[in-house]
Design an enzyme around this catalytic site. Structure first.
Site, mmCIF file in Angstrom:
data_model
loop_
_atom_site.group_PDB
_atom_site.id
_atom_site.type_symbol
_atom_site.label_atom_id
_atom_site.label_comp_id
_atom_site.label_asym_id
_atom_site.label_seq_id
_atom_site.Cartn_x
_atom_site.Cartn_y
_atom_site.Cartn_z
ATOM 1 N N SER A 239 4.741 1.858 -8.919
ATOM 2 C CA SER A 239 3.569 2.225 -7.925
ATOM 3 C C SER A 239 3.546 2.144 -6.521
ATOM 4 O O SER A 239 4.446 2.001 -6.453
ATOM 5 C CB SER A 239 2.297 0.937 -8.699
ATOM 6 O OG SER A 239 2.900 -0.326 -8.142
ATOM 7 N N LYS A 240 2.677 1.677 -5.922
ATOM 8 C CA LYS A 240 3.227 2.161 -4.352
ATOM 9 C C LYS A 240 3.556 1.161 -3.538
ATOM 10 O O LYS A 240 4.657 0.678 -3.751
ATOM 11 C CB LYS A 240 1.326 1.782 -3.272
ATOM 12 C CG LYS A 240 1.096 3.559 -3.791
ATOM 13 C CD LYS A 240 0.469 4.036 -2.366
ATOM 14 C CE LYS A 240 -0.207 5.531 -2.187
ATOM 15 N NZ LYS A 240 -1.035 5.452 -3.136
ATOM 16 N N ARG A 241 2.820 -0.534 -4.289
ATOM 17 C CA ARG A 241 3.794 -1.868 -4.245
ATOM 18 C C ARG A 241 5.057 -1.789 -4.697
ATOM 19 O O ARG A 241 5.592 -2.739 -3.807
ATOM 20 C CB ARG A 241 3.195 -2.307 -5.053
ATOM 21 C CG ARG A 241 1.460 -2.463 -3.850
ATOM 22 C CD ARG A 241 0.812 -4.391 -4.919
ATOM 23 N NE ARG A 241 1.909 -5.600 -4.359
ATOM 24 C CZ ARG A 241 1.834 -5.475 -3.321
ATOM 25 N NH1 ARG A 241 0.633 -5.597 -1.995
ATOM 26 N NH2 ARG A 241 2.370 -7.250 -2.902
ATOM 27 N N HIS A 242 5.152 -1.023 -6.178
ATOM 28 C CA HIS A 242 6.600 -1.076 -6.965
ATOM 29 C C HIS A 242 7.644 -0.327 -6.716
ATOM 30 O O HIS A 242 7.864 0.573 -7.681
ATOM 31 C CB HIS A 242 6.443 -1.907 -8.113
ATOM 32 C CG HIS A 242 5.733 -2.610 -7.530
ATOM 33 N ND1 HIS A 242 6.206 -3.711 -8.464
ATOM 34 C CD2 HIS A 242 3.868 -3.637 -7.742
ATOM 35 C CE1 HIS A 242 5.669 -4.681 -7.913
ATOM 36 N NE2 HIS A 242 4.430 -4.978 -8.105
ATOM 37 N N ALA A 244 7.106 2.748 -5.591
ATOM 38 C CA ALA A 244 7.022 4.987 -5.895
ATOM 39 C C ALA A 244 6.723 5.584 -4.687
ATOM 40 O O ALA A 244 5.245 5.139 -3.539
ATOM 41 C CB ALA A 244 5.890 4.627 -6.842
#
Length: 465
Positions: A239-242, A244
């Site tokens: 995800s954006k935080r992880h 991506a």
RNA sequence: GUCCCUGUCGUCUAGAGGCCCAGGACCCCACCCUUUCAAGGUGGCGACACGGGUUCGAAUCCCGUCAGGGACGCCA
């Protein structure tokens, strides 16, 4: 043999999508089939042109070129309506007048009871039509029996039809929905191998049921292969935080497309102990049977290592062009008569993980150091070091041939004459010329820098206390 | 909650009953090489989720437990 990559342009194309595209592409190449690109943009709310651009640009950068497409689902609405009309007429689908509120309460009740939330088919079984409400269309899913997915990576997976429900295939605004469009498209495009993310495994029985409604009993259905997910570096879902990021970010950071592809291929797939693969090797060796079943986390260090491995064997002229792009992004415009980019690549590639790193480490070739790194200067530009600089400058000034070899011999000769190790000379020179204690071998560095620039920097450092 | 998937070093993986007191790669550490930094070389650290079976023998087969993920939407 036909595969397809079917991204939805609702987010940026990231590593996970690229890996799916890669496996589809590899499989098609390996078996001499066609690779089809289809953009699944039926969610008008969330689909963006920017996301489409990233998909197209990203795949082009990686060389994952489709043999057919891109096709856009939003341009195929007539076809979807046609099928829905057929199904309505033949009783394979029906209108449903239930309101969202009604469905919400139904689901809430089911959940409270501990049941799996699913549509109970009330409109299928004689619930009267509601005037003034534009209905959705639902597919009549078989109520009994089981659906067997013979997955190429997971093996035989069995679902009970009673776990499924009559899914909506057309919204009340007339737009068809994802699971339905996929089926029509895979059928129309004669897809033989559906290779996609693991998260679609649960959708497969529904799609299989609809596909059978299209092809009839005994009709051919594609082979399904569900790839394990790719996780962020911390093991959390991408995800954006992880982890991506847009695939184009890797280009900006100076990764080689073949390195990224090599790295991604090794996530969920392997060929014995081999780590390094050329594109040709991947095409030759890849097989869906060798894909494993468990999710994997991305490891930036290993990607960086592989990138360097690929830089080590890449064409230096090509790397020089990429280095130029990186330098330009840093505000440096390499001049034709200035430092030779191919020569820089030759000596920097074994000390850089990415082209961006290479550009940053090579800045000093184009700009004289404004300041000297404090620790390095203190150690090497003390009076003793400055004396060495003057001696080196004197020796180099007389050099007939400004080549790495000649410079090397001159420095060695001087060191021998002074009875000191080469390091005593090389380190002060390195600091004078680069501003810090790290650079490629000093002979190569000076050769690239050029005589007049070298002498200027040497004398400046020698007189600059 | 229901259904589905998954579980080997920190991470990526090899392993398809004996070749495995588990091999390779990244990371980390040490040493060698060396004009710095690297690259390269050598070595080290480090794992079969747990519990039961089956078997002469299990990381590999079966069952259960636990843990993680996914799906259950007029999102894809």
């Amino acid at each position: 043999m036909r595969t397809r990559f079917a991204p939805s342009p609702t987010g940026l194309l990231h590593i996970g999508g690229v890996r799916t595209a890669l496996f589809c592409w590899l499989y098609a190449r390996r078996h001499g089939g066609a690779f089809v690109l289809r953009v699944e943009d039926t969610d008008r709310e969330r689909s963006t042109d920017e996301a489409v651009r990233v998909i197209l640009e990203g795949m082009a950068w990686l060389g994952l070129n489709p043999d057919e497409g891109p096709f856009y689902q939003t341009r195929r609405y007539d076809r979807y309506r046609e099928v829905i009309g057929d199904w309505l007429a033949s009783g394979k689908a029906y209108h449903c007048y239930c309101s969202k509120e009604e469905l919400d309460t139904m689901r809430a009740e089911q959940q409270a009871r501990g049941d799996k939330p699913r549509y109970d088919g009330r409109c299928r079984h004689g619930k009267p039509k509601v005037e003034g409400v534009s209905p959705v269309v639902r597919f009549k899913n078989p109520g009994e029996g089981e659906v067997v997915v013979n997955d190429a990576v997971h093996g035989r997976v069995v679902f009970q039809n009673k776990e499924l429900d009559d899914l909506i295939i057309q919204r009340s605004d007339g737009n068809p929905t994802y699971n339905f469009c996929v089926v029509v498209d895979d059928y129309d495009m004669a897809i033989t191998h559906v290779i996609r993310g693991d998260d679609h495994l649960n959708n497969t029985p529904r799609q299989l049921n609809m596909l059978r409604a299209m092809v009839g009993e005994g009709g051919a259905v594609p082979v399904y292969a569900h790839l394990p997910m790719i996780l962020g570096p911390d093991g959390a879902k991408l995800s954006k935080r992880h982890g991506a990021v847009s695939v184009l970010e890797y280009e900006r950071e100076g990764f080689l497309p073949e390195a990224l592809l090599n790295y991604l291929a090794r996530l969920g797939w392997s060929h014995g102990d081999q780590e390094f693969f050329t594109l040709e090797e991947m095409v030759e060796l890849f097989d869906i049977e060798d894909v494993n079943t468990s999710a994997s986390a991305i490891n930036p260090d290993k990607l960086a290592w592989l990138n360097q491995q690929h830089m080590l064997v890449a064409d230096e002229t090509r790397l020089a062009d990429m280095l130029r792009v990186q330098l330009t992004a840093m505000g440096i415009t390499p001049a034709l008569e200035g430092p030779n980019l191919v020569a820089i690549v030759a000596c920097q590639k074994e000390r850089s993980k990415t082209l961006r790193e290479m550009a940053m480490a090579s800045r000093f070739f184009f700009e004289a150091p404004q300041v000297y790194e404090e620790k390095a200067a203190k150690k090497h530009l003390a009076p003793e070091g400055q004396a060495a600089l003057l001696a080196v400058a004197a020796a180099l000034e007389l050099l007939a041939d400004w080549s790495p070899l000649a410079i090397h011999e001159a420095l060695n000769g001087l060191a021998a004459a002074q009875g000191v190790g080469l390091g005593k000379l090389a380190q002060p020179v390195r600091v004078a010329v680069s501003g810090g204690g790290v650079s490629p071998p000093i002979d190569a560095t000076l050769a690239i820098l050029g005589r007049s620039e070298t002498l200027a920097r040497l004398t400046r450092a020698a007189t600059n206390a």
